[in-house]
Write an enzyme that holds these catalytic residues in place. Structure first.
Site, PDB file in Angstrom:
ATOM      1  N   LYS A  35      -1.930   5.027   8.614  1.00 55.64           N
ATOM      2  CA  LYS A  35      -1.089   5.109   7.405  1.00 55.64           C
ATOM      3  C   LYS A  35      -1.978   5.333   6.182  1.00 55.64           C
ATOM      4  O   LYS A  35      -1.721   6.217   5.358  1.00 55.64           O
ATOM      5  CB  LYS A  35      -0.284   3.808   7.245  1.00 55.64           C
ATOM      6  CG  LYS A  35       0.438   3.711   5.909  1.00 55.64           C
ATOM      7  CD  LYS A  35       1.003   2.328   5.606  1.00 55.64           C
ATOM      8  CE  LYS A  35       1.476   2.275   4.152  1.00 55.64           C
ATOM      9  NZ  LYS A  35       2.040   1.006   3.750  1.00 55.64           N
ATOM     10  N   LYS A  90      -7.760   1.460  -3.280  1.00 53.29           N
ATOM     11  CA  LYS A  90      -7.419   1.008  -1.923  1.00 53.29           C
ATOM     12  C   LYS A  90      -7.613   2.132  -0.895  1.00 53.29           C
ATOM     13  O   LYS A  90      -8.234   1.941   0.148  1.00 53.29           O
ATOM     14  CB  LYS A  90      -5.968   0.513  -1.925  1.00 53.29           C
ATOM     15  CG  LYS A  90      -5.303   0.391  -0.583  1.00 53.29           C
ATOM     16  CD  LYS A  90      -5.630  -0.903   0.115  1.00 53.29           C
ATOM     17  CE  LYS A  90      -5.093  -0.889   1.547  1.00 53.29           C
ATOM     18  NZ  LYS A  90      -5.351  -2.084   2.277  1.00 53.29           N
ATOM     19  N   THR A 108       0.868  -1.177   0.000  1.00 55.67           N
ATOM     20  CA  THR A 108       0.000   0.000   0.000  1.00 55.67           C
ATOM     21  C   THR A 108       0.901   1.223   0.000  1.00 55.67           C
ATOM     22  O   THR A 108       1.637   1.445   0.968  1.00 55.67           O
ATOM     23  CB  THR A 108      -0.885   0.033   1.265  1.00 55.67           C
ATOM     24  OG1 THR A 108      -1.652  -1.158   1.317  1.00 55.67           O
ATOM     25  CG2 THR A 108      -1.820   1.235   1.242  1.00 55.67           C
TER      26      THR A 108
HETATM   27  P1  NAD Z   1       5.768  -5.778   7.631  1.00 52.77           P
HETATM   28  O1  NAD Z   1       6.491  -4.634   8.240  1.00 52.77           O
HETATM   29  O2  NAD Z   1       5.370  -6.931   8.481  1.00 52.77           O
HETATM   30  O3  NAD Z   1       6.625  -6.373   6.400  1.00 52.77           O
HETATM   31  C1  NAD Z   1       7.423  -5.625   5.544  1.00 52.77           C
HETATM   32  C2  NAD Z   1       8.673  -6.442   5.233  1.00 52.77           C
HETATM   33  O4  NAD Z   1       9.455  -5.750   4.267  1.00 52.77           O
HETATM   34  C3  NAD Z   1       9.560  -6.646   6.469  1.00 52.77           C
HETATM   35  O5  NAD Z   1       9.802  -8.039   6.641  1.00 52.77           O
HETATM   36  C4  NAD Z   1      10.846  -5.882   6.120  1.00 52.77           C
HETATM   37  O6  NAD Z   1      12.007  -6.480   6.648  1.00 52.77           O
HETATM   38  C5  NAD Z   1      10.804  -5.938   4.609  1.00 52.77           C
HETATM   39  N1  NAD Z   1      11.614  -4.901   3.966  1.00 52.77           N
HETATM   40  C6  NAD Z   1      11.683  -3.576   4.242  1.00 52.77           C
HETATM   41  N2  NAD Z   1      12.533  -2.958   3.399  1.00 52.77           N
HETATM   42  C7  NAD Z   1      12.999  -3.921   2.559  1.00 52.77           C
HETATM   43  C8  NAD Z   1      13.910  -3.916   1.466  1.00 52.77           C
HETATM   44  N3  NAD Z   1      14.496  -2.809   1.044  1.00 52.77           N
HETATM   45  N4  NAD Z   1      14.153  -5.087   0.847  1.00 52.77           N
HETATM   46  C9  NAD Z   1      13.568  -6.238   1.245  1.00 52.77           C
HETATM   47  N5  NAD Z   1      12.700  -6.299   2.281  1.00 52.77           N
HETATM   48  C10 NAD Z   1      12.434  -5.161   2.921  1.00 52.77           C
HETATM   49  O7  NAD Z   1       4.492  -5.142   6.897  1.00 52.77           O
HETATM   50  P2  NAD Z   1       3.156  -5.901   6.415  1.00 52.77           P
HETATM   51  O8  NAD Z   1       2.141  -5.851   7.512  1.00 52.77           O
HETATM   52  O9  NAD Z   1       3.538  -7.200   5.797  1.00 52.77           O
HETATM   53  O10 NAD Z   1       2.666  -4.884   5.293  1.00 52.77           O
HETATM   54  C11 NAD Z   1       3.255  -4.846   3.996  1.00 52.77           C
HETATM   55  C12 NAD Z   1       2.416  -3.932   3.131  1.00 52.77           C
HETATM   56  O11 NAD Z   1       1.077  -4.432   3.078  1.00 52.77           O
HETATM   57  C13 NAD Z   1       2.333  -2.498   3.629  1.00 52.77           C
HETATM   58  O12 NAD Z   1       2.399  -1.638   2.529  1.00 52.77           O
HETATM   59  C14 NAD Z   1       0.969  -2.446   4.322  1.00 52.77           C
HETATM   60  O13 NAD Z   1       0.412  -1.172   4.333  1.00 52.77           O
HETATM   61  C15 NAD Z   1       0.170  -3.398   3.446  1.00 52.77           C
HETATM   62  N6  NAD Z   1      -0.993  -4.030   4.096  1.00 52.77           N
HETATM   63  C16 NAD Z   1      -0.864  -4.571   5.341  1.00 52.77           C
HETATM   64  C17 NAD Z   1      -1.985  -5.176   5.931  1.00 52.77           C
HETATM   65  C18 NAD Z   1      -1.890  -5.810   7.306  1.00 52.77           C
HETATM   66  O14 NAD Z   1      -2.942  -6.142   7.878  1.00 52.77           O
HETATM   67  N7  NAD Z   1      -0.706  -6.015   7.854  1.00 52.77           N
HETATM   68  C19 NAD Z   1      -3.216  -5.207   5.256  1.00 52.77           C
HETATM   69  C20 NAD Z   1      -3.294  -4.662   3.962  1.00 52.77           C
HETATM   70  C21 NAD Z   1      -2.166  -4.074   3.399  1.00 52.77           C
END
Ligand code: NAD
Length: 290
Positions: free
Chosen positions: A243, A168, A93
């Site tokens: 966010k 979204k 997102t």
């Molecule tokens: P998270 O923080 O658990 O996961 C993100 C991952 O990306 C981490 O493991 C981090 O180490 C990795 N990362 C960061 N920078 C990096 C890089 N340069 N190279 C490789 N890996 C890297 O976050 P999440 O909850 O999995 O969310 C991910 C996305 O999904 C976000 O954009 C969030 O807004 C969206 N989202 C989350 C949810 C939810 O319920 N968690 C729901 C819908 C959408």
């Protein structure tokens, strides 16, 4: 298909595992060692960098925290390192403007790309029941659709690049507003002497009915099981709602769209998260109204 997966966090971990279950060869990368170890347990191959993960990939899927990270991952490493014919799918997102910028640069480098953010949380990511809203050309959508199908229950083409992110944030702005409205109505009903279950029985079949009420009721013991029944833990964190509301307000400003309710929702979630509730489910904001 050989798929590179970047970002194996709460969401990406389960999504990559579902691609493996669907028979794809997944080579994954994350900065976090534990995430990489979990990915290996789930049948992914792992790489030491983004560039290494995308070499030989037929498709690249990313699930990263924000627009800056997505922009630098693609411009710094994916472009050039991924084979020319690879289809690129960013499921994070992020803000609409950055999504459009990355897509434009992808095109400039000769790649087809979609933005494909999701609706549904960690349980849906693990269970393969996400909804994907996809922005990109018809041809990019046609190529991305079967890959997304392996991770979700619905894949909808929202139009040109960036439109997935637009869908979204408009959806989540509405969700934030409707949750606040639902919380206010239940809190006020109670103060006026109405039993919450009785109010639910009436409003859930009347014109106030909405998803925040009948699928995700913020009152414990009322409606189907929801995070309210688990002390507002699990579900969709208030920090993530904030966010998305911030992204929505940024987009509204760019598009010159009046969003008075969205602005109020952002302010209320800013206070709630600022008071230390970032990890609380977003329906827990009802506590501030009691
Ligand atoms: P998270 O923080 O658990 O996961 C993100 C991952 O990306 C981490 O493991 C981090 O180490 C990795 N990362 C960061 N920078 C990096 C890089 N340069 N190279 C490789 N890996 C890297 O976050 P999440 O909850 O999995 O969310 C991910 C996305 O999904 C976000 O954009 C969030 O807004 C969206 N989202 C989350 C949810 C939810 O319920 N968690 C729901 C819908 C959408």
């Amino acid at each position: 298909m050989r798929i590179a997966f970047i970002g194996l966090g709460n969401m990406g971990g389960g999504m990559a595992a579902n691609l493996v279950k669907a028979g794809h060869q997944v080579r994954a990368f994350d900065l976090n060692e534990e995430a990489l170890a979990r990915a290996r347990e789930n049948g992914c191959d792992t790489a030491g960098s983004i560039a290494e993960a995308v070499t030989d990939a037929e498709a690249v899927v990313s699930m990263l925290p924000n627009g800056q990270i997505v922009l630098s991952a693609y411009t710094g490493e994916v472009f050039g390192a991924a084979p020319q014919g690879a289809i690129l799918l960013d499921c994070s997102t992020i803000d609409v403007a950055t999504a459009r910028e990355v897509a434009e640069q992808a095109q400039h480098h000769g790649y087809e790309m979609v933005d494909a953010p999701v609706s549904g949380g960690i349980a849906a990511a693990n269970g393969g029941t996400l909804t994907f809203m996809v922005g990109g050309s018809d041809s990019a959508f046609t190529r991305a659709e079967p890959i997304l199908q392996a991770m979700g229950k619905a894949v909808i083409h929202a139009g040109a690049a960036g439109n997935g992110q637009a869908a979204k944030i408009c959806n989540n702005m509405l969700l934030g507003i409707s949750m606040l409205g639902t919380c206010e109505a239940f809190a006020m009903a109670q103060k006026l002497g109405l039993d919450p279950q009785t109010f639910y029985d009436i409003s859930s079949v009347s014109s106030g009915q909405c998803w925040s009420m009948t699928s995700y009721c913020p009152i414990p013991g009322v409606g189907p099981l929801s995070p309210a029944d688990n002390d507002y833990q699990g579900g969709f964190a208030a920090g993530l709602m904030l966010k998305d509301l911030r992204l929505a307000m940024e987009a509204a400003e760019t598009a010159d769209a009046p969003v008075p309710m969205g602005m109020r929702a952002r302010a209320l979630y800013e206070d709630f998260v600022g008071a230390g509730n970032g990890n609380t489910d977003f329906s827990g904001i009802i506590r501030t109204l009691k």
